[in-house]
Write a protein that holds these residues in place. Structure first.
Motif, PDB file in Angstrom:
ATOM      1  N   TYR A  36      57.790 -16.708  26.476  1.00 33.36           N
ATOM      2  CA  TYR A  36      56.123 -15.933  26.582  1.00 33.36           C
ATOM      3  C   TYR A  36      56.401 -14.700  27.184  1.00 33.36           C
ATOM      4  O   TYR A  36      57.543 -14.320  27.972  1.00 33.36           O
ATOM      5  CB  TYR A  36      55.436 -16.924  27.260  1.00 33.36           C
ATOM      6  CG  TYR A  36      54.888 -17.988  26.812  1.00 33.36           C
ATOM      7  CD1 TYR A  36      55.745 -19.280  26.944  1.00 33.36           C
ATOM      8  CD2 TYR A  36      53.733 -18.185  25.989  1.00 33.36           C
ATOM      9  CE1 TYR A  36      55.081 -20.317  26.360  1.00 33.36           C
ATOM     10  CE2 TYR A  36      53.440 -19.144  25.470  1.00 33.36           C
ATOM     11  CZ  TYR A  36      54.012 -20.351  25.437  1.00 33.36           C
ATOM     12  OH  TYR A  36      53.651 -21.509  24.830  1.00 33.36           O
ATOM     13  N   GLN A  38      54.289 -11.728  29.191  1.00 26.67           N
ATOM     14  CA  GLN A  38      52.878 -11.391  29.999  1.00 26.67           C
ATOM     15  C   GLN A  38      52.815 -10.008  30.145  1.00 26.67           C
ATOM     16  O   GLN A  38      53.786  -9.506  30.999  1.00 26.67           O
ATOM     17  CB  GLN A  38      52.784 -12.340  31.151  1.00 26.67           C
ATOM     18  CG  GLN A  38      51.648 -12.105  31.786  1.00 26.67           C
ATOM     19  CD  GLN A  38      51.636 -12.831  33.260  1.00 26.67           C
ATOM     20  OE1 GLN A  38      52.424 -13.107  33.835  1.00 26.67           O
ATOM     21  NE2 GLN A  38      50.377 -13.334  33.665  1.00 26.67           N
ATOM     22  N   GLY A  43      47.147 -12.816  30.055  1.00 28.21           N
ATOM     23  CA  GLY A  43      47.579 -13.889  29.789  1.00 28.21           C
ATOM     24  C   GLY A  43      48.878 -13.901  29.212  1.00 28.21           C
ATOM     25  O   GLY A  43      49.585 -12.890  28.954  1.00 28.21           O
ATOM     26  N   LEU A  44      49.512 -15.096  28.728  1.00 25.84           N
ATOM     27  CA  LEU A  44      50.847 -15.155  27.861  1.00 25.84           C
ATOM     28  C   LEU A  44      50.684 -15.127  26.609  1.00 25.84           C
ATOM     29  O   LEU A  44      49.654 -15.908  26.179  1.00 25.84           O
ATOM     30  CB  LEU A  44      51.175 -16.422  28.344  1.00 25.84           C
ATOM     31  CG  LEU A  44      52.041 -16.428  29.826  1.00 25.84           C
ATOM     32  CD1 LEU A  44      51.304 -16.503  30.862  1.00 25.84           C
ATOM     33  CD2 LEU A  44      53.151 -17.530  30.220  1.00 25.84           C
ATOM     34  N   LEU A  46      52.956 -16.074  23.039  1.00 22.42           N
ATOM     35  CA  LEU A  46      54.211 -16.664  22.666  1.00 22.42           C
ATOM     36  C   LEU A  46      54.963 -15.815  21.874  1.00 22.42           C
ATOM     37  O   LEU A  46      54.546 -15.277  20.863  1.00 22.42           O
ATOM     38  CB  LEU A  46      53.691 -17.804  21.883  1.00 22.42           C
ATOM     39  CG  LEU A  46      55.133 -18.703  21.233  1.00 22.42           C
ATOM     40  CD1 LEU A  46      55.777 -19.222  22.527  1.00 22.42           C
ATOM     41  CD2 LEU A  46      54.437 -19.833  20.129  1.00 22.42           C
TER      42      LEU A  46
END
Lengths: 113, 119
Positions: A36, A38, A43-44, A46
Protein backbone atom coordinates in the motif's frame (compact mmCIF):
# COMPACT_ATOMS: atom_id res chain seq x y z
CA UNK A 1 0.16 -14.96 13.79
CA UNK A 2 1.75 -13.14 10.93
CA UNK A 3 4.46 -10.51 11.05
CA UNK A 4 6.03 -8.24 8.49
CA UNK A 5 9.48 -6.68 8.44
CA UNK A 6 10.31 -3.81 6.13
CA UNK A 7 14.05 -3.68 6.05
CA UNK A 8 14.46 -0.03 5.09
CA UNK A 9 12.85 2.76 7.06
CA UNK A 10 13.90 5.48 4.64
CA UNK A 11 14.90 5.33 1.00
CA UNK A 12 16.12 8.49 -0.71
CA UNK A 13 16.28 8.21 -4.48
CA UNK A 14 16.83 10.50 -7.44
CA UNK A 15 14.14 11.06 -10.02
CA UNK A 16 14.17 8.51 -12.88
CA UNK A 17 16.34 6.12 -10.85
CA UNK A 18 15.11 2.64 -9.92
CA UNK A 19 13.93 1.83 -6.42
CA UNK A 20 13.47 -1.38 -4.47
CA UNK A 21 11.66 -1.62 -1.14
CA UNK A 22 12.30 -4.79 0.80
CA UNK A 23 9.68 -6.76 2.70
CA UNK A 24 9.95 -10.05 4.54
CA UNK A 25 7.15 -11.84 6.31
CA UNK A 26 6.66 -14.76 8.64
CA UNK A 27 3.60 -16.93 8.92
CA UNK A 28 2.74 -20.52 9.75
CA UNK A 29 -0.17 -20.51 7.28
CA UNK A 30 -0.70 -19.47 3.69
CA UNK A 31 -1.03 -15.74 3.24
CA UNK A 32 -1.96 -12.98 0.89
CA UNK A 33 0.57 -10.16 0.45
CA UNK A 34 -0.04 -6.51 -0.28
CA UNK A 35 1.76 -3.24 -0.86
CA UNK A 36 0.00 0.00 0.00
CA UNK A 37 1.02 3.62 -0.50
CA UNK A 38 0.09 6.44 1.84
CA UNK A 39 0.40 10.09 0.96
CA UNK A 40 0.55 12.66 3.79
CA UNK A 41 -2.61 12.79 5.88
CA UNK A 42 -4.41 10.39 3.61
CA UNK A 43 -5.63 6.82 3.78
CA UNK A 44 -4.02 3.88 2.07
CA UNK A 45 -4.12 3.06 -1.60
CA UNK A 46 -3.47 -0.45 -2.83
CA UNK A 47 -0.50 -0.70 -5.19
CA UNK A 48 -0.62 -4.42 -5.81
CA UNK A 49 -1.37 -7.76 -4.22
CA UNK A 50 -0.27 -11.36 -4.42
CA UNK A 51 -2.96 -13.97 -3.94
CA UNK A 52 -1.71 -16.96 -5.90
CA UNK A 53 -0.32 -17.89 -9.30
CA UNK A 54 2.48 -15.97 -10.97
CA UNK A 55 5.03 -14.78 -8.47
CA UNK A 56 5.62 -11.54 -10.35
CA UNK A 57 2.81 -9.12 -9.69
CA UNK A 58 2.30 -5.87 -11.55
CA UNK A 59 0.46 -3.01 -9.93
CA UNK A 60 -0.49 0.57 -10.53
CA UNK A 61 1.85 3.46 -11.27
CA UNK A 62 4.51 1.19 -12.76
CA UNK A 63 5.20 -0.77 -9.57
CA UNK A 64 5.78 -4.50 -9.46
CA UNK A 65 6.64 -7.01 -6.77
CA UNK A 66 7.94 -10.54 -6.69
CA UNK A 67 6.80 -13.16 -4.23
CA UNK A 68 9.58 -15.50 -3.13
CA UNK A 69 8.21 -18.25 -0.96
CA UNK A 70 11.54 -19.82 -0.05
CA UNK A 71 12.87 -16.47 1.16
CA UNK A 72 9.49 -15.33 2.50
CA UNK A 73 9.93 -12.04 0.73
CA UNK A 74 7.76 -9.70 -1.30
CA UNK A 75 10.00 -6.88 -2.51
CA UNK A 76 8.53 -3.91 -4.36
CA UNK A 77 10.28 -2.36 -7.35
CA UNK A 78 9.89 0.46 -9.81
CA UNK A 79 12.37 0.94 -12.66
CA UNK A 80 12.08 4.73 -12.81
CA UNK A 81 10.58 6.87 -10.06
CA UNK A 82 8.92 10.26 -10.25
CA UNK A 83 8.74 13.08 -7.76
CA UNK A 84 5.11 12.11 -7.20
CA UNK A 85 6.20 8.72 -5.85
CA UNK A 86 7.36 10.43 -2.67
CA UNK A 87 5.23 8.77 0.00
CA UNK A 88 5.11 6.14 2.72
CA UNK A 89 4.92 2.54 1.55
CA UNK A 90 3.56 -0.30 3.62
CA UNK A 91 3.90 -4.01 3.11
CA UNK A 92 1.06 -6.04 4.62
CA UNK A 93 0.02 -9.64 5.01
CA UNK A 94 -3.20 -11.42 5.83
CA UNK A 95 -4.07 -15.04 6.30
CA UNK A 96 -5.86 -16.50 3.33
CA UNK A 97 -9.57 -16.15 4.01
CA UNK A 98 -9.04 -13.46 6.66
CA UNK A 99 -9.06 -9.75 6.03
CA UNK A 100 -7.22 -8.45 9.03
CA UNK A 101 -3.98 -6.96 7.84
CA UNK A 102 -0.66 -7.00 9.65
CA UNK A 103 1.49 -4.14 8.46
CA UNK A 104 5.18 -3.55 8.34
CA UNK A 105 6.64 -0.42 9.89
CA UNK A 106 6.66 1.39 6.58
CA UNK A 107 9.30 2.78 4.25
CA UNK A 108 9.51 6.47 3.51
CA UNK A 109 10.50 7.08 -0.08
CA UNK A 110 11.77 10.54 -0.91
CA UNK A 111 12.37 11.29 -4.56
CA UNK A 112 14.65 14.20 -5.38
CA UNK A 113 15.16 15.95 -8.69
CA UNK B 1 -13.95 1.14 -7.78
CA UNK B 2 -15.19 0.59 -4.29
CA UNK B 3 -15.08 3.62 -2.06
CA UNK B 4 -14.96 3.93 1.69
CA UNK B 5 -15.60 7.36 3.12
CA UNK B 6 -14.47 8.41 6.57
CA UNK B 7 -15.62 11.51 8.40
CA UNK B 8 -14.36 13.80 9.78
CA UNK B 9 -10.92 13.98 8.20
CA UNK B 10 -9.61 15.83 11.21
CA UNK B 11 -10.92 16.83 14.61
CA UNK B 12 -9.62 18.71 17.61
CA UNK B 13 -11.32 18.14 20.92
CA UNK B 14 -10.83 18.99 24.56
CA UNK B 15 -9.59 16.43 27.01
CA UNK B 16 -12.48 14.55 28.61
CA UNK B 17 -14.89 14.89 25.71
CA UNK B 18 -15.96 12.16 23.29
CA UNK B 19 -15.45 12.06 19.55
CA UNK B 20 -17.31 10.01 16.97
CA UNK B 21 -15.73 8.92 13.70
CA UNK B 22 -17.84 7.54 10.88
CA UNK B 23 -16.84 5.03 8.24
CA UNK B 24 -19.17 4.45 5.30
CA UNK B 25 -19.00 2.07 2.38
CA UNK B 26 -20.43 4.13 -0.47
CA UNK B 27 -21.14 1.63 -3.22
CA UNK B 28 -21.17 -1.73 -1.50
CA UNK B 29 -22.40 -3.36 1.68
CA UNK B 30 -19.84 -4.17 4.34
CA UNK B 31 -20.80 -6.67 7.02
CA UNK B 32 -17.32 -6.34 8.43
CA UNK B 33 -15.16 -3.28 8.86
CA UNK B 34 -11.81 -2.84 10.53
CA UNK B 35 -10.49 0.04 12.60
CA UNK B 36 -6.77 0.81 12.65
CA UNK B 37 -4.72 3.32 14.56
CA UNK B 38 -1.51 4.90 13.38
CA UNK B 39 0.88 6.83 15.57
CA UNK B 40 3.22 9.37 13.98
CA UNK B 41 5.98 7.76 11.96
CA UNK B 42 4.68 4.31 12.84
CA UNK B 43 2.72 1.60 11.15
CA UNK B 44 -0.97 0.82 11.38
CA UNK B 45 -2.16 -1.33 14.22
CA UNK B 46 -5.47 -3.14 14.11
CA UNK B 47 -7.73 -2.04 16.94
CA UNK B 48 -10.93 -3.92 16.34
CA UNK B 49 -13.19 -5.70 13.91
CA UNK B 50 -16.63 -4.19 13.52
CA UNK B 51 -19.42 -6.66 12.76
CA UNK B 52 -22.82 -5.58 11.49
CA UNK B 53 -25.52 -6.54 13.96
CA UNK B 54 -23.20 -7.92 16.62
CA UNK B 55 -20.52 -6.86 19.03
CA UNK B 56 -17.16 -5.72 17.82
CA UNK B 57 -14.09 -7.87 18.36
CA UNK B 58 -11.21 -5.99 19.96
CA UNK B 59 -7.53 -6.76 19.66
CA UNK B 60 -5.53 -7.46 22.75
CA UNK B 61 -4.71 -4.33 24.69
CA UNK B 62 -7.47 -2.19 23.19
CA UNK B 63 -9.97 -0.89 25.74
CA UNK B 64 -13.44 -1.65 24.48
CA UNK B 65 -15.07 0.79 26.90
CA UNK B 66 -12.89 3.57 25.64
CA UNK B 67 -13.21 2.85 21.94
CA UNK B 68 -16.87 2.16 21.34
CA UNK B 69 -17.73 0.63 18.01
CA UNK B 70 -21.20 0.49 16.52
CA UNK B 71 -22.01 -1.19 13.20
CA UNK B 72 -25.71 -0.52 12.95
CA UNK B 73 -26.13 -0.89 9.21
CA UNK B 74 -24.47 -2.61 6.29
CA UNK B 75 -22.82 0.62 5.18
CA UNK B 76 -21.89 2.39 8.39
CA UNK B 77 -19.55 1.72 11.28
CA UNK B 78 -18.72 4.30 13.94
CA UNK B 79 -15.83 4.54 16.36
CA UNK B 80 -16.38 6.72 19.42
CA UNK B 81 -13.36 7.70 21.47
CA UNK B 82 -14.82 8.30 24.91
CA UNK B 83 -13.32 10.63 27.49
CA UNK B 84 -10.48 11.42 25.15
CA UNK B 85 -7.05 12.26 26.48
CA UNK B 86 -3.96 13.64 24.74
CA UNK B 87 -2.49 10.15 24.46
CA UNK B 88 -5.45 9.21 22.27
CA UNK B 89 -4.26 11.69 19.66
CA UNK B 90 -3.58 9.63 16.58
CA UNK B 91 -4.59 8.88 13.00
CA UNK B 92 -7.53 6.49 12.84
CA UNK B 93 -8.31 4.62 9.63
CA UNK B 94 -11.12 2.26 8.78
CA UNK B 95 -11.24 -0.38 6.09
CA UNK B 96 -13.92 -2.57 4.60
CA UNK B 97 -13.61 -5.75 2.54
CA UNK B 98 -16.09 -6.07 -0.29
CA UNK B 99 -18.08 -9.17 -1.12
CA UNK B 100 -18.15 -10.02 -4.80
CA UNK B 101 -20.59 -12.62 -6.08
CA UNK B 102 -20.85 -14.30 -2.72
CA UNK B 103 -17.14 -14.39 -2.09
CA UNK B 104 -15.35 -11.77 -0.13
CA UNK B 105 -13.05 -9.75 -2.29
CA UNK B 106 -9.46 -10.18 -1.33
CA UNK B 107 -8.95 -6.47 -0.99
CA UNK B 108 -9.96 -4.20 1.84
CA UNK B 109 -10.73 -0.62 0.85
CA UNK B 110 -9.52 2.10 3.17
CA UNK B 111 -11.07 5.35 4.27
CA UNK B 112 -9.18 8.61 4.09
CA UNK B 113 -8.40 8.52 7.80
CA UNK B 114 -9.22 10.84 10.70
CA UNK B 115 -6.56 12.80 12.52
CA UNK B 116 -7.62 13.25 16.12
CA UNK B 117 -5.90 15.81 18.30
CA UNK B 118 -6.88 15.98 21.94
CA UNK B 119 -5.85 19.18 23.74
Amino acid sequence: AQSVTQLDSQVPVFEEAPVELRCNYSSSVSVYLFWYVQYPNQGLQLLLKYLSGSTLVKGINGFEAEFNKSQTSFHLRKPSVHISDTAEYFCAVSRQGDYKLSFGAGTTVTVRA
Amino acid sequence: GAVVSQHPSWVICKSGTSVKIECRSLDFQATTMFWYRQFPKQSLMLMATSNEGSKATYEQGVEKDKFLINHASLTLSTLTVTSAHPEDSSFYICSAPRWDRGQMNTEAFFGQGTRLTVV
